[in-house]
Write an enzyme that holds these catalytic residues in place. Structure first.
Site, mmCIF file in Angstrom:
data_model
loop_
_atom_site.group_PDB
_atom_site.id
_atom_site.type_symbol
_atom_site.label_atom_id
_atom_site.label_comp_id
_atom_site.label_asym_id
_atom_site.label_seq_id
_atom_site.Cartn_x
_atom_site.Cartn_y
_atom_site.Cartn_z
ATOM 1 C CB ALA A 211 2.049 -9.741 3.949
ATOM 2 C CG HIS A 212 -3.156 -7.855 1.251
ATOM 3 N ND1 HIS A 212 -2.570 -8.720 0.362
ATOM 4 C CD2 HIS A 212 -4.490 -8.112 1.189
ATOM 5 C CE1 HIS A 212 -3.490 -9.457 -0.219
ATOM 6 N NE2 HIS A 212 -4.670 -9.108 0.270
ATOM 7 C CB ALA A 213 -5.723 -5.916 6.237
#
Length: 298
Positions: A211-213
Site C-alpha cells: 500500500a504505497h505510491a
C-alpha cells in the site's frame, strides 16, 4: 573464466508477518547491468533446461519458488549448485557451460542477463564448448566495480490515471516436454529499463501488501506463481486487476496508489522496476498521496 568465479550471492530478506520481501539491484546484488530478464516455469519432473554456454553473457539465477540444481562446467571441471531459497542467487560469469536440472514441483527459475538476446552468442553443443574453452585464455575473477551508474535526477511530474495502466501479454515460449519460458528485454518488451527486481513470497492468506505510491517509478507486476489482485487508485478512480499467469504482467505507471491482496497459497509476486531503491520516491501515506496528486494536477 573458471568454476571458481561462480559464487552464491545472498540477497536482502525483509521478514514481515504479512509476507517476506527480497530484492536485487543493478551493480549491487547483481554485479552487472541487467539487459534481459526471463523466467522458467511449468518444467516437468526429470527434465533438464538450459544446456548451453554464452560467450559474452553474465547471469544471475534465483529460485523464486521451489528448488533446482545448476550444473556449471568450465571445460575442465564441473560443479553443482543447489538453489532452494528465494534470497540466494547464483552468479555465473560469461563463457561457462551451465544446465538446470532436478526441478521441484512448481519451481520458478528467475534469470538476469547482462546482454540482450543474441543467437550468435550461444554455444549449444557441449563438444563445441570444450573446443571453445580450450581456445580462450581463462581469466579468473570478475569485475563487480560499480560504473556507469546514473546520478539521481528528477524529471517533471506527469500524472497518470488508472486506465493508463494495462495488462501486458509477455512472450511465452512453450514446450510440451520441457516447460515454459517468458522473456522481458530492455528496449523491446517494456517502456523502461529494468534496474531493480523485488518479489513478495510467504504471504499469509488474508494479508495485503504494497500500500504505497511512487512519484516517478514505473513497474511491471507479475504473478510468477499463484495469484493475487492488484488495486490501483489515482485519487479519483479505482481499478482492480487479477493476476494469475506468469506470462502476463501489469504495467503500472508512476503516481498510482496500489495495493496487493487476495494472495493464493504459494503465490509469488515479482516486480520489475525502472529504478533502484530511492526512499524519496515513495509515498507511504494515502493522505500524502492525495496531496501529491492535487499539487501536481492541472
Amino acid at each position: 573464466m573458471t568454476i571458481n568465479d561462480c559464487r552464491i550471492i545472498e540477497l536482502p530478506k525483509f521478514l514481515d508477518a504479512r509476507g517476506n520481501l527480497s530484492f536485487a539491484e543493478n551493480f549491487t546484488q547483481i554485479p552487472f547491468e541487467v539487459k534481459r530478464t526471463y523466467w522458467l516455469y511449468d518444467v516437468p519432473g526429470g527434465v533438464n533446461r538450459g544446456g548451453h554456454a554464452e560467450i559474452n553473457n553474465e547471469e544471475l539465477i534465483i529460485a523464486l519458488s521451489g528448488a533446482f540444481d545448476i550444473v556449471v562446467d568450465d571445460g575442465k571441471e564441473r560443479k553443482t549448485f543447489t538453489l532452494n531459497r528465494s534470497y540466494y542467487g547464483l552468479y555465473i560469469p560469461k563463457g561457462l557451460w551451465r544446465e538446470i536440472k532436478e526441478f521441484s514441483t512448481n519451481a520458478v527459475a528467475l534469470e538476469f542477463g547482462s546482454i540482450p538476446y543474441d543467437i550468435n552468442d550461444y554455444i549449444r553443443n557441449y563438444e563445441a564448448f570444450k573446443a571453445y574453452a580450450k581456445s580462450v585464455e581463462n581469466v579468473s575473477g570478475c569485475n563487480t566495480e560499480k560504473q556507469n551508474i546514473p546520478t539521481e535526477s528528477h524529471s517533471e511530474i506527469k500524472l497518470h490515471g488508472v486506465f493508463d495502466s494495462t495488462i501486458v501479454e509477455l512472450d511465452k515460449h512453450h514446450s510440451d516436454r520441457r516447460g515454459n519460458l517468458t522473456v522481458v528485454e530492455n528496449g523491446k518488451t517494456l517502456p523502461f529499463d529494468v534496474k531493480r527486481v523485488y518479489y513478495l513470497y510467504d504471504v499469509p492468506g488474508g494479508e495485503s501488501r504494497g500500500a504505497h505510491a511512487h512519484r516517478e517509478l514505473e513497474q511491471l507486476i507479475v504473478a510468477v506463481s499463484g495469484s493475487f489482485t492488484v488495486t490501483l487508485d489515482d485519487g479519483n478512480c479505482k481499478r482492480s486487476f487479477f493476476l494469475n499467469r506468469p506470462y502476463q504482467g501489469l504495467y503500472v505507471k508512476s503516481g498510482m496508489w496500489r495495493t496487493l491482496e487476495d494472495f493464493s497459497s504459494g503465490a509469488v509476486c515479482m516486480v520489475l522496476a525502472s529504478d533502484v531503491y530511492k526512499a524519496s520516491d515513495y509515498i507511504r501515506s494515502y493522505d500524502e498521496f492525495v496531496q501529491f496528486r492535487k499539487e501536481n494536477g492541472k
